[in-house]
Design a protein around this motif. Structure first.
Motif, mmCIF file in Angstrom:
data_model
loop_
_atom_site.group_PDB
_atom_site.id
_atom_site.type_symbol
_atom_site.label_atom_id
_atom_site.label_comp_id
_atom_site.label_asym_id
_atom_site.label_seq_id
_atom_site.Cartn_x
_atom_site.Cartn_y
_atom_site.Cartn_z
ATOM 1 N N ARG A 132 0.828 -1.208 0.000
ATOM 2 C CA ARG A 132 0.000 0.000 0.000
ATOM 3 C C ARG A 132 0.857 1.251 0.000
ATOM 4 O O ARG A 132 0.614 2.188 -0.775
ATOM 5 N N ASN A 133 1.855 1.294 0.855
ATOM 6 C CA ASN A 133 2.702 2.478 0.930
ATOM 7 C C ASN A 133 3.429 2.725 -0.383
ATOM 8 O O ASN A 133 3.514 3.863 -0.867
ATOM 9 N N THR A 134 3.964 1.651 -0.967
ATOM 10 C CA THR A 134 4.691 1.779 -2.240
ATOM 11 C C THR A 134 3.784 2.316 -3.331
ATOM 12 O O THR A 134 4.167 3.207 -4.106
ATOM 13 N N VAL A 135 2.560 1.813 -3.405
ATOM 14 C CA VAL A 135 1.617 2.231 -4.452
ATOM 15 C C VAL A 135 1.216 3.694 -4.278
ATOM 16 O O VAL A 135 1.222 4.470 -5.246
ATOM 17 N N VAL A 136 0.873 4.096 -3.071
ATOM 18 C CA VAL A 136 0.433 5.476 -2.846
ATOM 19 C C VAL A 136 1.546 6.461 -3.184
ATOM 20 O O VAL A 136 1.322 7.463 -3.883
ATOM 21 N N LEU A 137 2.749 6.194 -2.714
ATOM 22 C CA LEU A 137 3.857 7.119 -2.970
ATOM 23 C C LEU A 137 4.194 7.178 -4.454
ATOM 24 O O LEU A 137 4.430 8.261 -5.011
ATOM 25 N N GLU A 138 4.204 6.040 -5.127
ATOM 26 C CA GLU A 138 4.513 6.030 -6.550
ATOM 27 C C GLU A 138 3.405 6.714 -7.355
ATOM 28 O O GLU A 138 3.686 7.449 -8.316
ATOM 29 N N ALA A 139 2.140 6.505 -6.982
ATOM 30 C CA ALA A 139 1.036 7.166 -7.690
ATOM 31 C C ALA A 139 1.139 8.681 -7.537
ATOM 32 O O ALA A 139 0.940 9.430 -8.508
ATOM 33 N N LEU A 140 1.439 9.156 -6.341
ATOM 34 C CA LEU A 140 1.578 10.594 -6.130
ATOM 35 C C LEU A 140 2.761 11.146 -6.920
ATOM 36 O O LEU A 140 2.692 12.259 -7.457
#
Length: 347
Positions: A295-303
């Protein structure tokens, strides 16, 4: 209550690969949606209609429902108290002090909180409590529950069963979530959250719209403004030490409002700007419920891909929240790799 069929997520795209050495060891699938407050979908990876329980990502909406009872005026709620009502806090002393202070002003004690008990999320806070009694104040949802009690007292509702699905405050909360997320309340599946109150499910794109509405076109503009302002003003209360919500909001002050939810849910609200005049909401769901590495990886990469997180804060947050796979001797053994691509990435 009628059964709701599970969405067809068997073809959910892989968002994160976990590499060990020279091969993929594990994969995390899920969905991402970015949408404006007017309902325009800016981007999506995976199924935007994925039905997901909001869990703690509902807390800003729950706090708004409390404000609609007149609790803020009756009890002169501070911005710190509004922030803790929307928090999934660590149970650190600054968190429990705010909740205890609010309860005291309500003429109540922690004994009336129906959220249950668990050790503080923060390890240092938990160690400091070794041998001491853990109370409901340390529950990450204690601020939300204290706020609900304030709402009950302001509205003249019973307090003994404030967490019951049929309680009028919970009905008001359900209506607030439905209105903010632009979905019929009858279409929202209901479950029981870990802290005993009802939790509701909406399509992922509707969650993104609901978060964008914290900053634009809100059906409840005053309540949205007050909750969002409080959360942005006090990121340390929303999570705490070494929590992604707090660190993300501190990395770009005033530009991102972040709120995690259990089982791989994360929502971010972005204030209106020249690029997104109708504000923006980002909603993420990890299929296997991973609430940390994927989850953390996805949110940061999406932003990052959306141009909402610069190179320096992105690198710092990824180092902290998307950590490499290590041996027990701290040797590098692998890494997490985001493998999705948003089509509307910033130029």
């Amino acid at each position: 209550m009628p059964a709701h069929p599970s969405p067809p997520n068997q073809d959910a795209p892989v968002l994160v690969e976990v590499w060990r050495g020279s091969a993929v060891e594990s994969r995390h699938r899920g969905a991402i949606v970015a949408a404006t407050a007017t309902g325009q979908m800016v981007d999506a990876v995976g199924d935007p209609n994925w039905l997901c329980f909001l869990r703690s990502a509902a807390k800003p909406f729950q706090a708004m429902a409390v404000l609609r009872t007149g609790a803020a005026e009756r009890f002169a709620l501070t911005t710190r108290e509004l922030a803790i009502m929307a928090a999934s806090h660590n149970g650190e002393p600054e968190h429990t002090a705010v909740v205890a202070g609010l309860l005291s002003r309500l003429g109540l004690t922690a004994d009336v909180l129906r959220c249950g008990t668990h050790p503080p999320f923060n390890r240092a806070a938990a160690r400091r409590l070794a041998g001491a009694t853990i109370t409901a104040l340390h529950n990450n949802c204690s601020g939300k529950h204290a706020g609900m009690l304030a709402g009950c007292l302001a509205a003249g509702f019973a307090t003994a069963d404030y967490d019951a699905p049929t309680h009028p405050l919970q009905t008001e909360i359900a209506n607030t979530i439905a209105t903010m997320c632009n979905v019929a309340v009858e279409a929202m599946p209901r479950g029981l959250d870990g802290c005993t109150v009802p939790t509701w499910a909406v399509p992922l794109q509707n969650l993104a719209v609901g978060y964008a509405r914290l900053f634009a076109h809100s059906p409840y503009p005053e309540e949205s403004r007050r909750v969002a302002t409080a959360m942005l003003a006090h990121p340390e209360l929303i999570g705490g030490t070494e929590r992604i919500d707090t660190d993300l909001m501190r990395a770009v002050p005033g530009h991102l409002l972040s709120k995690v939810g259990a089982e791989g849910v994360h929502a971010v609200a972005v204030p209106a700007s020249n690029r997104f005049p109708d504000a923006l909401g980002l909603a993420v769901k990890i299929e296997d419920g991973d609430s940390f590495r994927a989850r953390n990886t996805v949110v940061l990469e999406a932003l990052r891909q959306l141009g909402l997180l610069g190179a320096e804060p992105y690198a710092a947050l990824m180092e902290k929240y998307s950590q490499p796979i290590l041996t027990h001797r701290q040797q590098p053994a692998g890494e997490l790799r985001a493998v999705f691509q948003l089509t509307q990435a910033a130029p």
